[in-house]
Motif scaffolding. Sequence first.
Motif, PDB file in Angstrom:
ATOM      1  N   VAL A   1     -13.366  18.084  -9.683  1.00  0.00           N
ATOM      2  CA  VAL A   1     -12.571  16.617  -9.416  1.00  0.00           C
ATOM      3  C   VAL A   1     -11.175  16.953  -8.786  1.00  0.00           C
ATOM      4  CG1 VAL A   1     -11.594  15.031 -10.910  1.00  0.00           C
ATOM      5  CG2 VAL A   1     -13.741  15.964 -11.683  1.00  0.00           C
ATOM      6  N   GLN A   2     -11.236  16.125  -7.756  1.00  0.00           N
ATOM      7  CA  GLN A   2      -9.794  16.316  -7.168  1.00  0.00           C
ATOM      8  C   GLN A   2      -8.702  15.843  -8.067  1.00  0.00           C
ATOM      9  OE1 GLN A   2     -10.554  13.522  -3.584  1.00  0.00           O
ATOM     10  NE2 GLN A   2     -10.392  15.407  -2.454  1.00  0.00           N
ATOM     11  N   ILE A   3      -7.695  16.558  -7.990  1.00  0.00           N
ATOM     12  CA  ILE A   3      -6.315  16.308  -8.775  1.00  0.00           C
ATOM     13  C   ILE A   3      -5.159  15.689  -7.721  1.00  0.00           C
ATOM     14  CG2 ILE A   3      -4.498  17.160 -10.002  1.00  0.00           C
ATOM     15  CD1 ILE A   3      -7.451  17.250 -11.364  1.00  0.00           C
ATOM     16  N   VAL A   4      -4.663  14.412  -8.238  1.00  0.00           N
ATOM     17  CA  VAL A   4      -3.604  14.068  -7.331  1.00  0.00           C
ATOM     18  C   VAL A   4      -2.236  13.925  -8.397  1.00  0.00           C
ATOM     19  CG1 VAL A   4      -2.730  11.881  -6.259  1.00  0.00           C
ATOM     20  CG2 VAL A   4      -5.158  12.389  -6.357  1.00  0.00           C
ATOM     21  N   ALA A   5      -1.103  14.479  -7.915  1.00  0.00           N
ATOM     22  CA  ALA A   5       0.055  14.164  -8.517  1.00  0.00           C
ATOM     23  C   ALA A   5       0.896  13.047  -7.929  1.00  0.00           C
ATOM     24  CB  ALA A   5       1.006  15.336  -8.293  1.00  0.00           C
ATOM     25  N   GLU A   6       1.345  12.295  -9.093  1.00  0.00           N
ATOM     26  CA  GLU A   6       2.065  11.065  -8.725  1.00  0.00           C
ATOM     27  C   GLU A   6       3.341  11.299  -8.804  1.00  0.00           C
ATOM     28  OE1 GLU A   6      -0.517   7.267 -10.171  1.00  0.00           O
ATOM     29  OE2 GLU A   6      -0.378   8.743 -11.906  1.00  0.00           O
ATOM     30  N   GLY A   7       4.388  10.397  -7.992  1.00  0.00           N
ATOM     31  CA  GLY A   7       5.873  10.368  -8.512  1.00  0.00           C
ATOM     32  C   GLY A   7       6.482  11.446  -7.761  1.00  0.00           C
TER      33      GLY A   7
ATOM     34  N   VAL B   1      -2.819  11.265   5.410  1.00  0.00           N
ATOM     35  CA  VAL B   1      -2.992  10.381   4.420  1.00  0.00           C
ATOM     36  C   VAL B   1      -4.582  10.255   4.313  1.00  0.00           C
ATOM     37  CG1 VAL B   1      -3.072   7.835   4.087  1.00  0.00           C
ATOM     38  CG2 VAL B   1      -0.879   8.738   5.423  1.00  0.00           C
ATOM     39  N   LYS B   2      -4.758  10.446   3.167  1.00  0.00           N
ATOM     40  CA  LYS B   2      -6.294  10.348   2.623  1.00  0.00           C
ATOM     41  C   LYS B   2      -6.579   9.155   2.244  1.00  0.00           C
ATOM     42  CE  LYS B   2      -6.886  14.725   3.403  1.00  0.00           C
ATOM     43  NZ  LYS B   2      -7.567  15.242   4.361  1.00  0.00           N
ATOM     44  N   THR B   3      -5.706   8.100   1.605  1.00  0.00           N
ATOM     45  CA  THR B   3      -6.071   6.862   1.167  1.00  0.00           C
ATOM     46  C   THR B   3      -4.862   6.251   0.690  1.00  0.00           C
ATOM     47  OG1 THR B   3      -7.745   5.536  -0.270  1.00  0.00           O
ATOM     48  CG2 THR B   3      -6.536   7.296  -1.348  1.00  0.00           C
ATOM     49  N   HIS B   4      -4.975   5.000   0.659  1.00  0.00           N
ATOM     50  CA  HIS B   4      -4.035   4.064   0.042  1.00  0.00           C
ATOM     51  C   HIS B   4      -4.023   3.399  -1.459  1.00  0.00           C
ATOM     52  CE1 HIS B   4      -3.064   4.233   4.373  1.00  0.00           C
ATOM     53  NE2 HIS B   4      -1.906   4.063   4.116  1.00  0.00           N
ATOM     54  N   GLU B   5      -3.182   3.538  -2.110  1.00  0.00           N
ATOM     55  CA  GLU B   5      -3.472   2.635  -3.406  1.00  0.00           C
ATOM     56  C   GLU B   5      -2.883   1.316  -3.315  1.00  0.00           C
ATOM     57  OE1 GLU B   5      -1.288   4.332  -6.796  1.00  0.00           O
ATOM     58  OE2 GLU B   5      -1.950   2.867  -8.251  1.00  0.00           O
ATOM     59  N   ALA B   6      -3.442   0.245  -3.505  1.00  0.00           N
ATOM     60  CA  ALA B   6      -3.045  -1.094  -3.343  1.00  0.00           C
ATOM     61  C   ALA B   6      -2.388  -1.460  -4.472  1.00  0.00           C
ATOM     62  CB  ALA B   6      -4.329  -2.145  -3.296  1.00  0.00           C
ATOM     63  N   LEU B   7      -1.290  -1.747  -4.537  1.00  0.00           N
ATOM     64  CA  LEU B   7      -0.276  -2.319  -5.527  1.00  0.00           C
ATOM     65  C   LEU B   7       0.129  -3.887  -5.318  1.00  0.00           C
ATOM     66  CD1 LEU B   7       2.188   0.869  -5.132  1.00  0.00           C
ATOM     67  CD2 LEU B   7       0.397   0.255  -6.934  1.00  0.00           C
TER      68      LEU B   7
ATOM     69  N   TYR C   1       0.710  -1.285  -0.009  1.00  0.00           N
ATOM     70  CA  TYR C   1      -0.042   0.244   0.118  1.00  0.00           C
ATOM     71  C   TYR C   1       0.787   1.081   0.083  1.00  0.00           C
ATOM     72  CZ  TYR C   1      -3.766  -3.248   1.110  1.00  0.00           C
ATOM     73  OH  TYR C   1      -4.565  -4.295   0.949  1.00  0.00           O
ATOM     74  N   GLN C   2       0.660   2.149  -0.855  1.00  0.00           N
ATOM     75  CA  GLN C   2       1.267   3.607  -0.901  1.00  0.00           C
ATOM     76  C   GLN C   2       0.186   4.570  -0.683  1.00  0.00           C
ATOM     77  OE1 GLN C   2       3.037   4.641  -4.653  1.00  0.00           O
ATOM     78  NE2 GLN C   2       4.570   5.648  -3.460  1.00  0.00           N
ATOM     79  N   PRO C   3       0.444   5.631   0.270  1.00  0.00           N
ATOM     80  CA  PRO C   3      -0.329   6.442   0.515  1.00  0.00           C
ATOM     81  C   PRO C   3      -0.654   7.691  -0.425  1.00  0.00           C
ATOM     82  CG  PRO C   3       1.717   6.867   1.862  1.00  0.00           C
ATOM     83  CD  PRO C   3       1.812   5.673   1.096  1.00  0.00           C
ATOM     84  N   ILE C   4      -1.571   8.149  -0.236  1.00  0.00           N
ATOM     85  CA  ILE C   4      -1.895   9.358  -1.070  1.00  0.00           C
ATOM     86  C   ILE C   4      -2.266  10.292   0.005  1.00  0.00           C
ATOM     87  CG2 ILE C   4      -3.675  10.237  -2.707  1.00  0.00           C
ATOM     88  CD1 ILE C   4      -3.852   7.885  -3.912  1.00  0.00           C
ATOM     89  N   VAL C   5      -1.504  11.548  -0.082  1.00  0.00           N
ATOM     90  CA  VAL C   5      -1.353  12.197   0.979  1.00  0.00           C
ATOM     91  C   VAL C   5      -1.991  13.763   0.758  1.00  0.00           C
ATOM     92  CG1 VAL C   5       0.370  13.134   2.819  1.00  0.00           C
ATOM     93  CG2 VAL C   5       0.451  10.844   2.071  1.00  0.00           C
TER      94      VAL C   5
ATOM     95  N   GLY D   1       3.870   9.568  -3.723  1.00  0.00           N
ATOM     96  CA  GLY D   1       5.337   9.356  -4.136  1.00  0.00           C
ATOM     97  C   GLY D   1       6.082   9.110  -2.917  1.00  0.00           C
ATOM     98  N   PHE D   2       7.506   8.675  -3.378  1.00  0.00           N
ATOM     99  CA  PHE D   2       8.357   7.912  -2.315  1.00  0.00           C
ATOM    100  C   PHE D   2       8.602   9.062  -1.172  1.00  0.00           C
ATOM    101  CE2 PHE D   2      10.819   4.209  -4.330  1.00  0.00           C
ATOM    102  CZ  PHE D   2       9.664   3.754  -4.529  1.00  0.00           C
ATOM    103  N   LEU D   3       8.467  10.486  -1.661  1.00  0.00           N
ATOM    104  CA  LEU D   3       8.618  11.396  -0.632  1.00  0.00           C
ATOM    105  C   LEU D   3       7.738  11.199   0.485  1.00  0.00           C
ATOM    106  CD1 LEU D   3      10.491  13.966   0.240  1.00  0.00           C
ATOM    107  CD2 LEU D   3       8.664  15.356  -1.106  1.00  0.00           C
ATOM    108  N   LEU D   4       6.522  10.802   0.086  1.00  0.00           N
ATOM    109  CA  LEU D   4       5.553  10.996   0.886  1.00  0.00           C
ATOM    110  C   LEU D   4       5.200   9.469   1.596  1.00  0.00           C
ATOM    111  CD1 LEU D   4       3.331  13.318  -1.277  1.00  0.00           C
ATOM    112  CD2 LEU D   4       4.674  13.995   0.801  1.00  0.00           C
TER     113      LEU D   4
END
Lengths: 778, 382
Positions: free
Chosen positions: A708-714, A535-541, A524-528, A734-737
Amino acid sequence: MMQRHPLLHQQLKLCMDAEGRLDTEKLARLVESAYVDMDRERSRARRTLTIMAEEIEELTTDLQRRIDERTEETNVLRGRFTGALDSITQGILLVASDGMIVNANLIALELLEISASDIAAGLTFGGLMRRLYDRGEFATASQEQAEIWLRLSIAEQPGRYVRVRPDGRHIEIRTTQLADGSCIRTYDDVTERHQREQALIAAEQEYRTLFDNSVVGIYRSTLDGRQLRANPALVRLNGYASEAHQLASVTDIGKEWYVDPNRRDEFKRKVLANGRIDDFVSEIYRQGTQTKVWVSETAWTVRDPDGRPVCFEGMVSDATARVESERRILELSLNDPLTGLKNRRAFLEELRLALKNARRRPCTVGVLCLDLDRFKFVNDTMGHPAGDVLLRKVARRIRQAVGRDHIVARLGGDEFAVLVSRCDGTTLAKLGAAILTAISRQYDVRGQRCIIGGSVGMADSDGRRADADELMKMADIALYVAKSNGKGQAIPFAESMRAASERRQKLENHLRNALSNGELHLEYQPIVDARCGAVKTHEALMRWESPELGPVPPGEFIPVAEESGLLHVVGQWLLRTACTDAAQRLEPRAVAVNVSAVQLRSPHFKSFVLNALAASGLPPEALELEITENALLANDQVTLDVLTDLKAMGVKVALDDFGTGYASLNYLQNFTFDKIKIDRSFVVNSNSNPASMSIIRLTVALGQDLGVQIVAEGIETEAERVRLIAAGCHLQQGFLLGRPARLPTVIATQEPAGSLRHIGNPRPGKTAAVSHRARRAS
Amino acid sequence: MKSASLNWSPDRGWTGSLQGVALSNLIIAFGPRRAFETGGILADIAAAAPGAVIIGCSTGGQFSGTDLRDDDVFALAMTFERTRIKAATCFVSDADGDRAAGQKIGASLAAPDLAGVFVLADGVVINGSSLIDGLGSALPPGTPITGGLAGDDAAFKQTFVFGPGAVGSGVIAAVGFYGSAIQIGHGSFGGWSIFGPRRRVTKSSGNVLFEIDGKPVLDLYEKYLGEEEAARLPASALLFPLMLSDPANPAHEVVRTVLSVDRDARSMTFAGDIPEGWAARLMHGVFEELNAGAGAAGQTARDMLPDGAEPDASILISCIGRRLLLGQRITDELDAVMSRLGPSSNAIGFYSYGEISPHGVSKRCDIHNQTMTVTTFFERAA
């Protein structure tokens, strides 16, 4: 005058001179000499008689001695003879030429109920017969017959006959007349033999009935192919008038009966090797005509007590109808009933044959494998009957494109293949192009227009010792490459393709068991909210750790899962696991799951999602489905309907990798996403490429306009975080977060919602690994 | 043809003139050995008939017709008109055995038109059976061979035979008759009676007999002869000739007579082969039967001539054994023969140590003993 003795006459003649004077002296000498001669003669005669008498005496003595010796020998022999006679199981009676019974052994005495003293007293054969008659031995014969019998001498009676005694015993009586007129009669109790013979006759009769009335042909033949017996059914089958007619007509089964003369050799080889042969099916000629029928033989070898083959026996039935139906079944089994093209089996047979011929007369054999693009879409949207119509049309076009010289087959579904028995370097490429051109033209299917395409893989036998399966595999590999390369292409096989194909194959093979073996797991990687670190949610990988292959990147195994159809299963597992984890362990209770176009098109997808939610207890609002732009390219109504339904239930839908797909903003009009995720390529370039930054800002603006909410990846550097926040993009990933991590790690590092987490030990993940400094958002 | 009998006696010389024989082609002479050796007889004949073949031999007594004389020489001069004559002689010492000598003579005489052969041979040193076997094998099959073995007055010591180019002991002299005009008849009968048990030759070699029924043959003979006559062996053994028959062919019977005895080896040598395994029976003579046998020989020899013609000339050869037994009554058998040959037949003969003639039953030419053997000659007129 007195007659003188001739000798005296002679003497006087010798002693008388011419004048008649007698020489008395001479006469006296002659007479004396005659007397001496006579004395000598008499003495010689006497001696001769004496000696002869002595010799005769000697001879007589010797003769008597020899007679005594011979008598002794004879007595010994007689004893042995009598002993031998008495020890044998037959009764023996010796009758002299005058009818007197001379000898009888014990068995004969017993059987005839007479005694040795009867014989000594001069019992005759006639007397014996009369005694037997009086005792009722001829009771089974008529009075007349018995009377005739009694009148016959032993020599006049038949040499061999069987008499049935009143007690039912069968006595075989044989009479042999000797040179001196005497007869030897033997009595043999053959009751048991008679009973055995009767049993045999009955059994023989029983089998004869079966033999004669069987509807199956039954035969016996010699090893060298002559018919010995044939029952009426076989005679009828062969078209003869009678068994004799058939036996006389068939002198060589191999040449005259079997249509293929080699069948007899094969028959012999098999039946001799295995002792029997079952359902040996051959075509045969009916007698005297060219009419052929099929027969099935079951036969076995008859052997003598030493195990040497003596003859063959067997059964024959008419198999013509069966062979015909088998042939029809075979025909059906080799053709595709939908298109009338050959099926896979027939195609492979043809290919094998072509390769065999090519080895004999060297030439190159080529194979084209064709896979239709978008056929499934047609099938799904227009229905199977329309799909069938389309397949028939495709088949016709392929056939027209390749001409009559090549074999076209439908291997199954929307797969076709073409066999080119002789080809040169350009034949396959020309045919491939022609086929693609032909099938790409517009179709009219039940009043609707549709366009499909195709990919072609080609392979030939040039310079290879490839068998049919290998050649098909090569064409398949080339086809796979053609499809991977963007479809609509005809690509020849190259050896370099093999490794990739084998890798893919290996992945597929292992992937099949990966789930059950527990090799798959989620990270799981967090979306922050990058401003505060919440942490708003986790992306399941999805992650795959294969014991044999090591860690396999998702970018490698997801396409394999997609193509092999495994993605439905794997995706289902991912959805269920992610929902469960989110419902029970994750904080906040929210999770984002990637969904592919393939999954979306599954008619069961909606129920999968609802089941996962129901099973886990996760509220629909906590689940976010991330779909790529490409998944929406088809723009089909089915996908849109599913997404709309799910969204209506509360499930959120995010557009992933925004900006990388085919730039069509059309879908934003048709569907309202909850989130848009800006592809990491824009983030990475945001520092150096002003255009990237502009796109980011535009996207943020678009999101604000559409709500619509915008999320930046990476997001990997602090500068990126700040730059993106400045651009108005607060939700970041991203890894920073936060790096993707296993659930326990995620749980261990969970802090109250909204806090920024520090995760050390950077490692490769969904995004490129860069070292970064962890910081807590303010 | 013409024929004439000649007589020479020691005290009177030739009876009559020899001029009548000047044209003769063949002269056959029999006499005592001493007469031929000393009397110049052969020279007389050769001078009288310069173109004639002259053959003859010493004997155990010779005769002309029924006139038997021990000291005289009798000769028969024959003048053939349409018949070719050829003589052949041989010293047996010049040949490789008796059989080879016979073959040599036969080879010399053989010709397609050969009608018959008359042969005389030494009676002491030659095995007659081997000689005839060799001679017959070299002649055309079926050629009749007649003749006899020379004698020496029953001394069994040395005999004498002569012919063109050979005179003395160990000689074989033969004459061949050629052409279709000459007819030669022959007959050979013994008339002896068998007696005593049937015996078997159990040990023999050629013409030497060692054992009969496993016992020395000389014992048997001495027993039958008695002491007095046994001392006169071998001549006395002539009283008991031996009849042999082949068990495989019982009809072929031959009579064998003794030539010599070996008292040490207890063996006896016969004038012909004694095959081992053959049946043997002793024989003895009865005057009437011997005479009847002689008569039958004469009759048979005459009957073989065309239409029973009286022969132009005849040669009679009888066994010395017959003479010993018949004694003074020997002329009875000559009477018996001559009465059958006819009153005008010229016949001479002698007592021999073996007679040669085709066998009465088997027709095989063989040596016989104890027989009267008659050869008749008749030449058809042109």
